[in-house]
Design a protein around this motif. Structure first.
Motif, PDB file in Angstrom:
ATOM      1  N   THR A  76      27.093 -29.682  52.429  1.00 31.92           N
ATOM      2  CA  THR A  76      28.672 -29.794  52.894  1.00 31.92           C
ATOM      3  C   THR A  76      29.080 -31.322  53.910  1.00 31.92           C
ATOM      4  OG1 THR A  76      29.398 -27.521  52.780  1.00 31.92           O
ATOM      5  CG2 THR A  76      30.340 -28.696  53.605  1.00 31.92           C
ATOM      6  N   ALA A  77      29.585 -32.291  53.865  1.00 36.92           N
ATOM      7  CA  ALA A  77      29.600 -32.748  54.276  1.00 36.92           C
ATOM      8  C   ALA A  77      30.461 -32.880  55.899  1.00 36.92           C
ATOM      9  CB  ALA A  77      30.277 -34.717  53.609  1.00 36.92           C
ATOM     10  N   ARG A  78      30.427 -32.764  56.702  1.00 42.25           N
ATOM     11  CA  ARG A  78      31.000 -32.947  58.282  1.00 42.25           C
ATOM     12  C   ARG A  78      32.611 -33.253  58.189  1.00 42.25           C
ATOM     13  NH1 ARG A  78      28.884 -35.449  63.857  1.00 42.25           N
ATOM     14  NH2 ARG A  78      29.774 -34.476  65.386  1.00 42.25           N
ATOM     15  N   GLY A  79      32.751 -32.169  58.506  1.00 37.97           N
ATOM     16  CA  GLY A  79      34.552 -32.699  58.415  1.00 37.97           C
ATOM     17  C   GLY A  79      35.336 -31.940  56.829  1.00 37.97           C
ATOM     18  N   ALA A  80      34.847 -31.922  55.776  1.00 36.83           N
ATOM     19  CA  ALA A  80      35.287 -31.289  54.259  1.00 36.83           C
ATOM     20  C   ALA A  80      35.132 -29.891  55.359  1.00 36.83           C
ATOM     21  CB  ALA A  80      33.887 -31.377  53.295  1.00 36.83           C
ATOM     22  N   LYS A  81      36.178 -29.356  53.880  1.00 34.01           N
ATOM     23  CA  LYS A  81      37.218 -27.644  53.709  1.00 34.01           C
ATOM     24  C   LYS A  81      36.672 -27.320  52.800  1.00 34.01           C
ATOM     25  CE  LYS A  81      41.580 -29.742  56.079  1.00 34.01           C
ATOM     26  NZ  LYS A  81      42.841 -29.587  55.452  1.00 34.01           N
ATOM     27  N   THR A  82      35.185 -27.793  52.039  1.00 36.86           N
ATOM     28  CA  THR A  82      35.077 -27.491  50.750  1.00 36.86           C
ATOM     29  C   THR A  82      33.176 -27.773  50.643  1.00 36.86           C
ATOM     30  OG1 THR A  82      36.175 -29.103  49.422  1.00 36.86           O
ATOM     31  CG2 THR A  82      36.818 -26.933  49.716  1.00 36.86           C
ATOM     32  N   ALA A  83      32.845 -27.218  50.239  1.00 34.47           N
ATOM     33  CA  ALA A  83      31.580 -27.249  49.955  1.00 34.47           C
ATOM     34  C   ALA A  83      31.251 -28.110  49.087  1.00 34.47           C
ATOM     35  CB  ALA A  83      30.747 -26.354  49.466  1.00 34.47           C
ATOM     36  N   GLY A  84      30.201 -28.957  48.804  1.00 34.28           N
ATOM     37  CA  GLY A  84      29.677 -30.129  47.947  1.00 34.28           C
ATOM     38  C   GLY A  84      29.624 -29.162  46.944  1.00 34.28           C
ATOM     39  N   PRO A  85      29.290 -30.438  45.368  1.00 39.52           N
ATOM     40  CA  PRO A  85      28.225 -30.043  44.558  1.00 39.52           C
ATOM     41  C   PRO A  85      27.192 -29.234  44.793  1.00 39.52           C
ATOM     42  CG  PRO A  85      28.747 -32.357  44.363  1.00 39.52           C
ATOM     43  CD  PRO A  85      29.374 -32.041  45.684  1.00 39.52           C
ATOM     44  N   ALA A  86      27.135 -28.528  43.541  1.00 36.46           N
ATOM     45  CA  ALA A  86      25.929 -27.876  43.727  1.00 36.46           C
ATOM     46  C   ALA A  86      24.595 -29.143  43.219  1.00 36.46           C
ATOM     47  CB  ALA A  86      25.550 -26.502  43.080  1.00 36.46           C
ATOM     48  N   GLU A  87      23.508 -29.526  43.555  1.00 37.88           N
ATOM     49  CA  GLU A  87      22.295 -29.666  43.776  1.00 37.88           C
ATOM     50  C   GLU A  87      20.855 -29.329  42.348  1.00 37.88           C
ATOM     51  OE1 GLU A  87      21.108 -32.610  46.312  1.00 37.88           O
ATOM     52  OE2 GLU A  87      23.208 -33.402  46.360  1.00 37.88           O
ATOM     53  N   PHE A  88      21.022 -29.483  41.669  1.00 37.97           N
ATOM     54  CA  PHE A  88      19.900 -28.692  41.495  1.00 37.97           C
ATOM     55  C   PHE A  88      18.199 -29.084  42.389  1.00 37.97           C
ATOM     56  CE2 PHE A  88      15.752 -28.863  37.730  1.00 37.97           C
ATOM     57  CZ  PHE A  88      15.826 -28.167  37.517  1.00 37.97           C
ATOM     58  N   THR A  89      17.742 -28.734  42.752  1.00 41.61           N
ATOM     59  CA  THR A  89      16.423 -28.760  43.594  1.00 41.61           C
ATOM     60  C   THR A  89      15.218 -28.176  42.727  1.00 41.61           C
ATOM     61  OG1 THR A  89      16.936 -26.707  44.276  1.00 41.61           O
ATOM     62  CG2 THR A  89      17.013 -28.410  45.480  1.00 41.61           C
ATOM     63  N   GLY A  90      15.617 -27.440  41.632  1.00 41.55           N
ATOM     64  CA  GLY A  90      13.906 -27.482  40.938  1.00 41.55           C
ATOM     65  C   GLY A  90      13.931 -25.969  39.758  1.00 41.55           C
ATOM     66  N   PRO A  91      13.538 -25.804  39.086  1.00 43.46           N
ATOM     67  CA  PRO A  91      13.030 -24.450  38.523  1.00 43.46           C
ATOM     68  C   PRO A  91      12.675 -23.319  38.545  1.00 43.46           C
ATOM     69  CG  PRO A  91      11.301 -25.498  38.103  1.00 43.46           C
ATOM     70  CD  PRO A  91      12.046 -26.657  38.518  1.00 43.46           C
ATOM     71  N   GLU A  92      13.135 -22.156  39.215  1.00 42.10           N
ATOM     72  CA  GLU A  92      11.983 -20.940  39.623  1.00 42.10           C
ATOM     73  C   GLU A  92      10.778 -20.751  38.334  1.00 42.10           C
ATOM     74  OE1 GLU A  92      11.794 -19.857  42.241  1.00 42.10           O
ATOM     75  OE2 GLU A  92      13.500 -19.797  43.488  1.00 42.10           O
ATOM     76  N   PRO A  93       9.982 -19.906  38.787  1.00 39.51           N
ATOM     77  CA  PRO A  93       9.514 -19.588  37.735  1.00 39.51           C
ATOM     78  C   PRO A  93       9.998 -18.779  36.725  1.00 39.51           C
ATOM     79  CG  PRO A  93       7.926 -19.296  40.266  1.00 39.51           C
ATOM     80  CD  PRO A  93       9.355 -19.944  40.067  1.00 39.51           C
ATOM     81  N   SER A  94       9.603 -18.442  35.183  1.00 43.87           N
ATOM     82  CA  SER A  94       9.545 -17.598  34.786  1.00 43.87           C
ATOM     83  C   SER A  94       9.255 -15.993  34.899  1.00 43.87           C
ATOM     84  CB  SER A  94       9.575 -18.786  33.178  1.00 43.87           C
ATOM     85  OG  SER A  94      10.524 -19.053  32.868  1.00 43.87           O
ATOM     86  N   LYS A  95       9.994 -15.530  34.396  1.00 37.80           N
ATOM     87  CA  LYS A  95       9.225 -14.207  34.591  1.00 37.80           C
ATOM     88  C   LYS A  95      10.009 -12.840  33.364  1.00 37.80           C
ATOM     89  CE  LYS A  95       9.957 -13.393  39.377  1.00 37.80           C
ATOM     90  NZ  LYS A  95      10.994 -12.586  40.707  1.00 37.80           N
ATOM     91  N   LEU A  96       8.564 -12.416  32.490  1.00 42.19           N
ATOM     92  CA  LEU A  96       8.843 -11.411  31.844  1.00 42.19           C
ATOM     93  C   LEU A  96       7.756 -10.072  32.303  1.00 42.19           C
ATOM     94  CD1 LEU A  96       8.353 -10.756  29.015  1.00 42.19           C
ATOM     95  CD2 LEU A  96       5.659 -11.227  28.970  1.00 42.19           C
ATOM     96  N   THR A  97       8.976  -8.854  32.448  1.00 43.23           N
ATOM     97  CA  THR A  97       9.132  -7.793  32.412  1.00 43.23           C
ATOM     98  C   THR A  97       9.390  -6.786  31.440  1.00 43.23           C
ATOM     99  OG1 THR A  97      10.509  -8.679  34.789  1.00 43.23           O
ATOM    100  CG2 THR A  97       9.929  -5.765  33.658  1.00 43.23           C
ATOM    101  N   LEU A  98       8.518  -6.008  31.153  1.00 42.10           N
ATOM    102  CA  LEU A  98       7.588  -4.916  30.357  1.00 42.10           C
ATOM    103  C   LEU A  98       7.496  -3.596  30.450  1.00 42.10           C
ATOM    104  CD1 LEU A  98       4.187  -5.398  29.540  1.00 42.10           C
ATOM    105  CD2 LEU A  98       5.061  -7.440  29.337  1.00 42.10           C
ATOM    106  N   GLU A  99       7.526  -2.254  29.381  1.00 43.08           N
ATOM    107  CA  GLU A  99       7.491  -1.321  29.659  1.00 43.08           C
ATOM    108  C   GLU A  99       5.724  -1.118  28.934  1.00 43.08           C
ATOM    109  OE1 GLU A  99      10.020   1.742  30.252  1.00 43.08           O
ATOM    110  OE2 GLU A  99       8.826   2.118  28.145  1.00 43.08           O
ATOM    111  N   MET A 100       4.537  -0.429  29.238  1.00 40.73           N
ATOM    112  CA  MET A 100       3.484   0.124  28.846  1.00 40.73           C
ATOM    113  C   MET A 100       3.626   1.427  28.726  1.00 40.73           C
ATOM    114  SD  MET A 100       0.427  -3.041  29.852  1.00 40.73           S
ATOM    115  CE  MET A 100      -0.295  -2.476  28.763  1.00 40.73           C
TER     116      MET A 100
END
Length: 255
Positions: A76-100
């Motif tokens: 958010t820029a100083r003095g701005a009334k709304t948040a700025g656009p979202a910027e991609f900073t990287g992927p999170e690890p993929s997750k696999l959930t299963l039942e045994m």
């Protein structure tokens, strides 16, 4: 078109490589299993080390849950009334959930307890890395016939015992297992692919040799040394039919 959040590869619709089924015949039942690998000797997240163990599914899973998320940051820029656009900073690890699901009502032995303890042991460092003060759990790959998941580790195991003998021995259990992808994105790799180096798996059949596999996979029979190193093979002339080999990515050859 972007690839799947988690890159599974199926060798064939009816089973593993090397399996043959006649036209109109019933597909062979493939049993799912978790392949455990030693972490790399250098302590990194690259090519997994030699095979450590396997954990077989007593019953194939009814469903698989895949999750993929991304990191975003809003400035958010100083003095701005709304948040700025979202910027991609990287992927999170993929997750696999299963039942045994494990059951020993017939034999009423300790098989269920042993299977659950083996899953729990995947959440702690291997003996080899513990001795080296590195503290790394086993690398884990989910297999189901020709279906192969990403290289990851087991981040959580939740076991629920639902049946006991008269003496209090658990003989039935349902386990929720979560596998988390190792963060090792290669240069130039599609960030949504969920793929890692050395994630391809080959099921050894009679007649296979390392030079032959290297030629089929990379077009260079001399690359057999990379396959041997990735799998801890001391005698490249003796491959056991029915075993599995982890094939390094082309980008890793000679590294």
């Amino acid at each position: 078109m972007p690839s799947s959040p988690v890159a599974f590869t199926a060798a064939s619709p009816g089973g593993t490589k090397g399996s043959a089924a006649g036209a109109g015949s019933r597909p062979k039942l493939e049993r799912a299993y978790l392949e455990l690998r030693h972490p790399p000797a250098d302590g990194g997240t690259g090519t997994p080390g030699p095979p450590l163990d396997t954990i077989e599914f007593q019953f194939n899973p009814k469903e698989l849950t895949l999750a993929k998320s991304a990191k975003w940051e809003r400035k958010t820029a100083r003095g701005a009334k709304t948040a700025g656009p979202a910027e991609f900073t990287g992927p999170e690890p993929s997750k696999l959930t299963l039942e045994m699901f494990f059951d020993a009502t017939g034999a009423q032995d300790s098989k269920v307890v042993t299977a659950v303890e083996k899953l729990f042991s995947c959440c702690v460092p291997t003996d080899r890395t513990h001795d080296k003060k590195a503290g790394t759990p086993p690398f884990v790959i989910f297999h189901w016939g020709g279906l192969t998941g990403f290289v990851g580790y087991i981040s959580q195991v939740q076991a629920k015992y639902t049946l006991f003998t008269a003496g209090g021995l658990p003989i039935r259990a349902v386990c929720q297992v979560t596998l988390e992808e190792l963060s090792a994105q290669l240069p130039g790799q599609n960030p949504t692919s969920g793929a890692l180096a050395a994630r391809r798996v080959h099921h050894v059949v009679t007649g296979d040799t390392l030079p032959l596999l290297a030629f089929r996979e990379y077009g260079d029979p001399a690359a057999w040394r990379d396959i041997a190193e990735a799998n801890g093979i001391d005698d490249p002339m003796r491959l056991r039919p029915g075993s599995t080999l982890l094939l390094p990515a082309a980008e890793e050859l000679g590294t």
